[in-house]
Write an enzyme that holds these catalytic residues in place. Structure first.
Site, mmCIF file in Angstrom:
data_model
loop_
_atom_site.group_PDB
_atom_site.id
_atom_site.type_symbol
_atom_site.label_atom_id
_atom_site.label_comp_id
_atom_site.label_asym_id
_atom_site.label_seq_id
_atom_site.Cartn_x
_atom_site.Cartn_y
_atom_site.Cartn_z
ATOM 1 N N GLU A 53 0.745 -1.368 -0.016
ATOM 2 C CA GLU A 53 -0.190 -0.333 -0.363
ATOM 3 C C GLU A 53 0.544 1.457 -0.343
ATOM 4 O O GLU A 53 1.795 1.468 0.876
ATOM 5 C CB GLU A 53 -0.708 0.246 1.670
ATOM 6 C CG GLU A 53 -1.740 1.466 2.043
ATOM 7 C CD GLU A 53 -2.116 1.329 2.876
ATOM 8 O OE1 GLU A 53 -3.404 2.302 2.971
ATOM 9 O OE2 GLU A 53 -2.048 0.955 3.838
ATOM 10 N N ASP A 82 14.119 -3.791 13.542
ATOM 11 C CA ASP A 82 14.992 -2.977 13.005
ATOM 12 C C ASP A 82 14.179 -1.532 12.805
ATOM 13 O O ASP A 82 13.930 -0.756 12.269
ATOM 14 C CB ASP A 82 15.166 -3.503 11.247
ATOM 15 C CG ASP A 82 16.139 -2.249 10.765
ATOM 16 O OD1 ASP A 82 17.151 -1.972 11.664
ATOM 17 O OD2 ASP A 82 16.533 -2.219 9.665
ATOM 18 N N LEU A 127 1.749 5.122 1.071
ATOM 19 C CA LEU A 127 0.948 5.466 2.364
ATOM 20 C C LEU A 127 1.880 7.274 2.216
ATOM 21 O O LEU A 127 3.175 7.040 2.365
ATOM 22 C CB LEU A 127 1.156 5.466 3.979
ATOM 23 C CG LEU A 127 0.174 4.120 3.756
ATOM 24 C CD1 LEU A 127 0.943 3.626 5.187
ATOM 25 C CD2 LEU A 127 -1.252 3.942 4.147
#
Length: 275
Positions: free
Chosen positions: A55, A183, A57
């Site tokens: 997606e 991370d 964003l």
């Protein structure tokens, strides 16, 4: 033939990296604690390599939602523990139905798939003991690469002393496997008008404190993030020393990725941990 072989290895490595990232995003998404980009599919590219579709964003740097991110990262870390508590309360009720797909309680450390921190593949074989998992599959794995590529004698000698002392850093600390981002540095967090977003994870079930080490190393997280986090998960005895230990992993990983500019910080942290 040799060129084709190299290309096939590159494709396999890229695919493995993206498959680990996709599985990490899916695992985080299922907890309903942190917002991540919706993963779609890993695709092999015709000319070699792979691509990960997710997606889009429209993100900006984390600023006003720092405290909210701290709370949500703590919620992520507590999610598996709460599943375990619910399971005990329900008396191990079974019969959820064959299609039941909600997250299940995990009682070991590891992950069901290989993940990559940077481009280095991480072994995530399940272990029932956290110090064993962390020493073998994180620190020793990184030190093996240092030995292979640099053969650094001081690093080897310090590590041989340090690995014997690590288990004592976990005495009297109860560690419930927590789903980690893996991370969590400033480059992998952001926000939009709706709140914080995290991405590029290298997830596994480990000690919740692990995620905080790199968050505190390179800036980008203000005090409101840590205050909000610790309001939900207070610091356990020995936190500061273990934080240095988890920072050590990140320094060695950076040495392996970016070269000897990270040798000094790596050896310095090792010496501090041995005091």
């Amino acid at each position: 033939m040799e060129l084709r072989g190299r290309r096939e290895r590159a494709v396999a490595l890229a695919r493995k990296m993206f498959e680990g990232e996709m599985a990490s995003l899916e695992a985080i998404q299922k907890t309903n604690t942190l917002r991540v980009p919706q993963p779609v599919k890993v695709i092999d590219l015709p000319g070699g390599g792979a691509m990960f579709v997710m997606e889009y964003l429209k993100m900006k740097s984390l600023s006003k939602h720092s405290a909210k991110l701290g709370e949500q990262v703590a919620d992520l870390h507590l999610h598996n523990q709460k599943l375990g508590e619910k399971l005990k309360k329900e008396g191990n009720i079974v019969g959820k139905g064959a299609g039941y797909s909600d997250p299940q309680y995990v009682d070991k450390f590891g992950f069901h798939i290989v993940t990559c921190c940077g481009y280095i593949q991480q072994v995530n074989e399940w272990q029932s003991d956290w110090p064993t998992f962390f020493i073998c599959h994180r620190l020793q794995a990184q030190m093996d690469l240092i030995e292979r590529d640099y053969g650094d004698r001081e690093a080897r000698e310090l590590w041989s002393q340090l690995k014997l002392k690590i288990p004592e850093m976990f005495h009297e600390v109860e560690i419930v496997p927590a789903l980690l981002h893996g991370d969590l540095w400033a480059g992998n967090v952001a926000e939009d008008d709706f709140g914080p977003i995290v991405f590029d994870p290298a997830s596994f079930y480990g000690h919740s404190e692990f995620d905080l080490a790199i968050a505190g190393m390179f800036g980008g997280f203000n005090s409101s993030f840590f205050s909000a986090y610790h309001s939900k998960i207070p610091k356990a005895p020995g936190f500061e020393k273990r934080n240095k230990l988890y920072q050590l992993f990140n320094y060695i990983n950076h040495w392996n990725h970016f070269g000897t500019e990270y040798k000094g910080p790596t050896l310095s942290v090792m010496r501090k941990l041995l005091k």
